[in-house]
Design a protein around this motif. Structure first.
Motif, PDB file in Angstrom:
ATOM      1  N   GLN A   1     -13.747 -34.044 -39.007  1.00  0.00           N
ATOM      2  CA  GLN A   1     -13.565 -35.036 -37.933  1.00  0.00           C
ATOM      3  C   GLN A   1     -12.189 -34.889 -37.280  1.00  0.00           C
ATOM      4  OE1 GLN A   1     -14.411 -39.137 -39.065  1.00  0.00           O
ATOM      5  NE2 GLN A   1     -12.918 -39.888 -37.582  1.00  0.00           N
ATOM      6  N   ASN A   2     -11.209 -34.491 -38.078  1.00  0.00           N
ATOM      7  CA  ASN A   2      -9.853 -34.313 -37.560  1.00  0.00           C
ATOM      8  C   ASN A   2      -9.564 -32.866 -37.173  1.00  0.00           C
ATOM      9  OD1 ASN A   2      -8.267 -36.985 -37.884  1.00  0.00           O
ATOM     10  ND2 ASN A   2      -9.373 -36.823 -39.820  1.00  0.00           N
ATOM     11  N   LYS A   3     -10.631 -32.058 -37.121  1.00  0.00           N
ATOM     12  CA  LYS A   3     -10.541 -30.674 -36.657  1.00  0.00           C
ATOM     13  C   LYS A   3      -9.522 -29.861 -37.468  1.00  0.00           C
ATOM     14  CE  LYS A   3     -11.878 -32.043 -31.979  1.00  0.00           C
ATOM     15  NZ  LYS A   3     -11.512 -32.065 -30.550  1.00  0.00           N
ATOM     16  N   THR A   4      -9.651 -29.918 -38.800  1.00  0.00           N
ATOM     17  CA  THR A   4      -8.756 -29.174 -39.673  1.00  0.00           C
ATOM     18  C   THR A   4      -9.540 -28.678 -40.880  1.00  0.00           C
ATOM     19  OG1 THR A   4      -6.648 -29.262 -40.878  1.00  0.00           O
ATOM     20  CG2 THR A   4      -8.017 -31.254 -40.935  1.00  0.00           C
ATOM     21  N   ASN A   5      -8.876 -27.950 -41.762  1.00  0.00           N
ATOM     22  CA  ASN A   5      -9.536 -27.439 -42.974  1.00  0.00           C
ATOM     23  C   ASN A   5      -8.537 -27.408 -44.125  1.00  0.00           C
ATOM     24  OD1 ASN A   5      -8.062 -24.840 -42.842  1.00  0.00           O
ATOM     25  ND2 ASN A   5      -9.347 -24.493 -41.029  1.00  0.00           N
ATOM     26  N   ILE A   6      -9.009 -27.097 -45.316  1.00  0.00           N
ATOM     27  CA  ILE A   6      -8.170 -27.150 -46.515  1.00  0.00           C
ATOM     28  C   ILE A   6      -6.980 -26.196 -46.413  1.00  0.00           C
ATOM     29  CG2 ILE A   6      -8.106 -26.682 -48.996  1.00  0.00           C
ATOM     30  CD1 ILE A   6     -11.019 -27.612 -49.138  1.00  0.00           C
ATOM     31  N   LYS A   7      -7.224 -24.967 -45.972  1.00  0.00           N
ATOM     32  CA  LYS A   7      -6.153 -23.979 -45.866  1.00  0.00           C
ATOM     33  C   LYS A   7      -5.043 -24.464 -44.937  1.00  0.00           C
ATOM     34  CE  LYS A   7      -5.247 -19.188 -44.476  1.00  0.00           C
ATOM     35  NZ  LYS A   7      -5.845 -17.930 -43.944  1.00  0.00           N
ATOM     36  N   THR A   8      -5.431 -25.005 -43.788  1.00  0.00           N
ATOM     37  CA  THR A   8      -4.449 -25.494 -42.810  1.00  0.00           C
ATOM     38  C   THR A   8      -3.645 -26.649 -43.380  1.00  0.00           C
ATOM     39  OG1 THR A   8      -5.845 -24.836 -40.950  1.00  0.00           O
ATOM     40  CG2 THR A   8      -4.150 -26.488 -40.511  1.00  0.00           C
ATOM     41  N   GLU A   9      -4.324 -27.573 -44.063  1.00  0.00           N
ATOM     42  CA  GLU A   9      -3.656 -28.746 -44.623  1.00  0.00           C
ATOM     43  C   GLU A   9      -2.666 -28.349 -45.723  1.00  0.00           C
ATOM     44  OE1 GLU A   9      -4.411 -32.327 -43.723  1.00  0.00           O
ATOM     45  OE2 GLU A   9      -4.829 -31.023 -42.018  1.00  0.00           O
ATOM     46  N   VAL A  10      -3.038 -27.396 -46.567  1.00  0.00           N
ATOM     47  CA  VAL A  10      -2.154 -26.946 -47.644  1.00  0.00           C
ATOM     48  C   VAL A  10      -0.913 -26.272 -47.065  1.00  0.00           C
ATOM     49  CG1 VAL A  10      -1.919 -25.342 -49.589  1.00  0.00           C
ATOM     50  CG2 VAL A  10      -3.992 -26.743 -49.361  1.00  0.00           C
ATOM     51  N   LEU A  11      -1.109 -25.411 -46.071  1.00  0.00           N
ATOM     52  CA  LEU A  11       0.020 -24.742 -45.416  1.00  0.00           C
ATOM     53  C   LEU A  11       0.947 -25.767 -44.769  1.00  0.00           C
ATOM     54  CD1 LEU A  11       1.484 -22.215 -44.427  1.00  0.00           C
ATOM     55  CD2 LEU A  11      -0.061 -22.161 -42.461  1.00  0.00           C
ATOM     56  N   ALA A  12       0.349 -26.765 -44.112  1.00  0.00           N
ATOM     57  CA  ALA A  12       1.140 -27.807 -43.463  1.00  0.00           C
ATOM     58  C   ALA A  12       1.948 -28.596 -44.496  1.00  0.00           C
ATOM     59  CB  ALA A  12       0.232 -28.754 -42.682  1.00  0.00           C
ATOM     60  N   GLY A  13       1.340 -28.860 -45.651  1.00  0.00           N
ATOM     61  CA  GLY A  13       2.034 -29.580 -46.712  1.00  0.00           C
ATOM     62  C   GLY A  13       3.244 -28.815 -47.226  1.00  0.00           C
ATOM     63  N   PHE A  14       3.077 -27.508 -47.452  1.00  0.00           N
ATOM     64  CA  PHE A  14       4.193 -26.673 -47.897  1.00  0.00           C
ATOM     65  C   PHE A  14       5.306 -26.657 -46.847  1.00  0.00           C
ATOM     66  CE2 PHE A  14       1.477 -24.893 -51.215  1.00  0.00           C
ATOM     67  CZ  PHE A  14       2.397 -24.588 -52.207  1.00  0.00           C
ATOM     68  N   THR A  15       4.917 -26.567 -45.586  1.00  0.00           N
ATOM     69  CA  THR A  15       5.899 -26.511 -44.500  1.00  0.00           C
ATOM     70  C   THR A  15       6.723 -27.783 -44.447  1.00  0.00           C
ATOM     71  OG1 THR A  15       4.438 -25.074 -43.197  1.00  0.00           O
ATOM     72  CG2 THR A  15       6.197 -26.217 -42.015  1.00  0.00           C
ATOM     73  N   THR A  16       6.057 -28.939 -44.494  1.00  0.00           N
ATOM     74  CA  THR A  16       6.773 -30.216 -44.443  1.00  0.00           C
ATOM     75  C   THR A  16       7.682 -30.369 -45.648  1.00  0.00           C
ATOM     76  OG1 THR A  16       5.040 -31.329 -43.163  1.00  0.00           O
ATOM     77  CG2 THR A  16       6.521 -32.724 -44.449  1.00  0.00           C
ATOM     78  N   PHE A  17       7.200 -30.009 -46.829  1.00  0.00           N
ATOM     79  CA  PHE A  17       8.040 -30.129 -48.024  1.00  0.00           C
ATOM     80  C   PHE A  17       9.307 -29.297 -47.891  1.00  0.00           C
ATOM     81  CE2 PHE A  17       9.461 -28.474 -52.137  1.00  0.00           C
ATOM     82  CZ  PHE A  17       9.783 -29.666 -52.768  1.00  0.00           C
ATOM     83  N   MET A  18       9.195 -28.094 -47.373  1.00  0.00           N
ATOM     84  CA  MET A  18      10.367 -27.241 -47.215  1.00  0.00           C
ATOM     85  C   MET A  18      11.404 -27.863 -46.295  1.00  0.00           C
ATOM     86  SD  MET A  18      10.425 -24.623 -49.101  1.00  0.00           S
ATOM     87  CE  MET A  18      11.742 -23.727 -48.266  1.00  0.00           C
ATOM     88  N   THR A  19      10.937 -28.554 -45.253  1.00  0.00           N
ATOM     89  CA  THR A  19      11.886 -29.176 -44.320  1.00  0.00           C
ATOM     90  C   THR A  19      12.467 -30.470 -44.881  1.00  0.00           C
ATOM     91  OG1 THR A  19      10.135 -30.406 -43.151  1.00  0.00           O
ATOM     92  CG2 THR A  19      10.679 -28.214 -42.331  1.00  0.00           C
ATOM     93  N   MET A  20      11.795 -31.076 -45.880  1.00  0.00           N
ATOM     94  CA  MET A  20      12.257 -32.335 -46.465  1.00  0.00           C
ATOM     95  C   MET A  20      13.029 -32.143 -47.764  1.00  0.00           C
ATOM     96  SD  MET A  20       8.933 -34.847 -46.142  1.00  0.00           S
ATOM     97  CE  MET A  20       9.764 -36.143 -47.087  1.00  0.00           C
ATOM     98  N   ALA A  21      12.902 -30.995 -48.388  1.00  0.00           N
ATOM     99  CA  ALA A  21      13.393 -30.799 -49.758  1.00  0.00           C
ATOM    100  C   ALA A  21      14.894 -31.031 -49.900  1.00  0.00           C
ATOM    101  CB  ALA A  21      13.031 -29.394 -50.238  1.00  0.00           C
ATOM    102  N   TYR A  22      15.635 -30.929 -48.799  1.00  0.00           N
ATOM    103  CA  TYR A  22      17.080 -31.137 -48.884  1.00  0.00           C
ATOM    104  C   TYR A  22      17.429 -32.527 -49.417  1.00  0.00           C
ATOM    105  CZ  TYR A  22      16.767 -33.946 -44.618  1.00  0.00           C
ATOM    106  OH  TYR A  22      16.453 -34.919 -43.697  1.00  0.00           O
ATOM    107  N   ILE A  23      16.531 -33.505 -49.231  1.00  0.00           N
ATOM    108  CA  ILE A  23      16.814 -34.875 -49.670  1.00  0.00           C
ATOM    109  C   ILE A  23      16.969 -34.945 -51.187  1.00  0.00           C
ATOM    110  CG2 ILE A  23      14.434 -35.671 -49.973  1.00  0.00           C
ATOM    111  CD1 ILE A  23      17.341 -37.611 -48.315  1.00  0.00           C
ATOM    112  N   LEU A  24      16.316 -34.028 -51.906  1.00  0.00           N
ATOM    113  CA  LEU A  24      16.434 -33.981 -53.371  1.00  0.00           C
ATOM    114  C   LEU A  24      17.853 -33.648 -53.815  1.00  0.00           C
ATOM    115  CD1 LEU A  24      13.146 -32.012 -54.100  1.00  0.00           C
ATOM    116  CD2 LEU A  24      13.586 -34.383 -54.775  1.00  0.00           C
ATOM    117  N   ILE A  25      18.589 -32.983 -52.958  1.00  0.00           N
ATOM    118  CA  ILE A  25      19.959 -32.587 -53.272  1.00  0.00           C
ATOM    119  C   ILE A  25      20.951 -33.570 -52.663  1.00  0.00           C
ATOM    120  CG2 ILE A  25      21.654 -30.717 -53.087  1.00  0.00           C
ATOM    121  CD1 ILE A  25      19.170 -28.850 -52.606  1.00  0.00           C
TER     122      ILE A  25
END
Length: 430
Positions: free
Chosen positions: A10-34
């Motif tokens: 319904q949202n015009k996406t798939n599992i592969k795309t969602e997983v890649l997007a999740g990794f991408t967002t985490f990489m841009t946010m991970a600095y907060i852990l430090i």
């Protein structure tokens, strides 16, 4: 099951795309852990415990957002709110970090109640857009100033209060290189530019003997017990803390709403009238995550604007959020590495983040002095008083006064009189 829960097709996406997007967002946010443990650690909080609290709060907050709202937003302790927690409440006002945690918890409960009774939108509508811009820009200036100090680029001076450090100092030189490196990577759209910049500068520091190598890369998860539910409500219930809670509420409200609208627009989640679809669910998830963050022992979690990077990769549902949450949970096992990074490597992140937060300044009408002056006074006093609360107070009061005596009474929302009066009372009883 994933299709049924997250409505992928319904949202015009798939599992592969969602997983890649999740990794991408985490990489841009991970600095907060430090960065977050480094900032909160200045209050006396144990850094290892704050690291664990940051990771767990990000995990739980993002998980709630994914499951309740089905949105691809990552949540983590917000920049600005952690600065308010440390530099205003603890360092400037001399409250303990236990009291600051209690204030964060109270603010989270109020935040949640405002959602339930649909008052938050009224508050947002009552504050002029100019002052909303001033909050974001002012925090950007403040974060940059903190970053310059952490990096050792700006130091104390008896004659001028602050001055430029000796640029021949190796750690200062590395920090300056870090600023330029992160700025270039960010401008080129490199995913994870902040954490890449930090790691590169840290490694160079180790090579030249400026920094110590970590004791290891993997390790047992640090305990969150030293900060978990460590509330001091006895001092958090005094009248002196009220303005602080009010400031936290303002920053939280306007940050979350601005981020929500911006991300929803990028993801195509605005309806024909420009309203965010399922806004109630998103805001409720945001508020619950904020409250739980204080319980875990960290400053208030918020939806991160860096989630836009995952949305740009095609992330459209909560499955992206699930991936982000899992990665935050796994990061707890990397505490020996992530907590060993020195401030001359993390400071450049704050400096560049401050520049990123400058974007709304282009929207301020500086040709209208009744609009420009409150913004200016907010920015300069947040910076020079080392207090987001004091800066906001002067900005709100000056807006009312200058509009009132310039014959522009109709431009002053009624609620702003009340807010300004509360700030005046705050100064009167200090």
């Amino acid at each position: 099951m994933l299709e049924k829960v997250f409505h992928l097709s319904q949202n015009k996406t798939n599992i592969k795309t969602e997983v890649l997007a999740g990794f991408t967002t985490f990489m841009t946010m991970a600095y907060i852990l430090i960065v977050n443990p480094g900032i909160l650690g200045k209050t006396g909080m144990p850094v290892q415990a704050v690291f664990a609290a940051t990771a767990l709060a990000s995990f739980i907050g993002t998980l709630i957002m994914a499951l309740v709202a089905n949105y691809p937003f990552g949540m983590a302790p917000g920049m600005g709110l952690n600065a308010l927690f440390t530099y205003t409440i603890c360092i400037t006002m001399h409250f303990s970090w236990q009291t600051a945690l209690a204030a964060s918890f109270i603010e989270g409960i109020i935040f949640l109640l405002l959602n339930v009774f649909k008052v938050r939108q009224f508050i947002i509508d009552s504050v002029p857009q100019t002052l909303k811009y001033a909050i974001s820009i002012g925090i950007g200036f403040f974060i940059t100033f903190i970053g310059l100090q952490d990096a050792g680029i700006i130091v104390k001076s008896d004659g001028t209060l602050v001055t430029l450090a000796n640029l021949k100092t190796p750690s200062v030189l590395l920090a300056l290189i870090g600023v330029l490196l992160i700025a270039v990577l960010y401008n080129r759209g490199v995913k994870g530019s902040f954490i890449i910049g930090m790691i590169v500068i840290y490694v160079i520091g180790i090579i030249f003997g400026v920094a110590k190598a970590p004791a290891g890369i993997l390790g047992a998860p640090p305990s969150v017990a030293p900060v978990f539910l460590k509330f001091d409500f006895s001092h958090a219930m005094t009248y002196k803390i009220i303005p602080v809670i009010l400031s936290m509420l303002f920053v939280d409200i306007f940050d979350s709403i601005g981020t929500l609208i911006g991300l929803a627009s990028k993801a195509g989640y605005l309806d024909k009238n420009g309203n965010v679809k399922n806004a109630d669910k998103v805001l409720t998830a945001d508020a619950v995550g904020s409250t739980l963050g204080a319980c875990l022992g960290t400053s208030t979690p918020v939806a991160f604007v860096e989630s836009a990077s995952g949305i740009a990769e095609g992330g459209r549902t909560g499955l992206t959020g699930i991936v982000i949450a899992i990665l935050f949970l796994l990061s707890i096992f990397f505490s020996p590495l992530l907590t060993a990074i020195p401030s001359f490597a993390t400071g450049p992140v704050l400096i560049v983040l401050g520049a990123v937060m400058m974007e709304p300044i282009a929207k301020v009408d500086f040709s209208d002095f009744t609009e420009a002056f409150p913004v200016f006074i907010t920015l300069i006093l947040i910076l020079l008083t080392y207090s987001i609360t004091d800066g906001l107070a002067f900005g709100f009061v000056s807006y009312v006064v200058i509009k009132l005596f310039s014959g522009k009474v109709k431009e002053i929302p009624v609620a702003l009189y009340v807010i300004s009066f509360l700030f005046i009372i705050m100064f009167a009883i200090q």
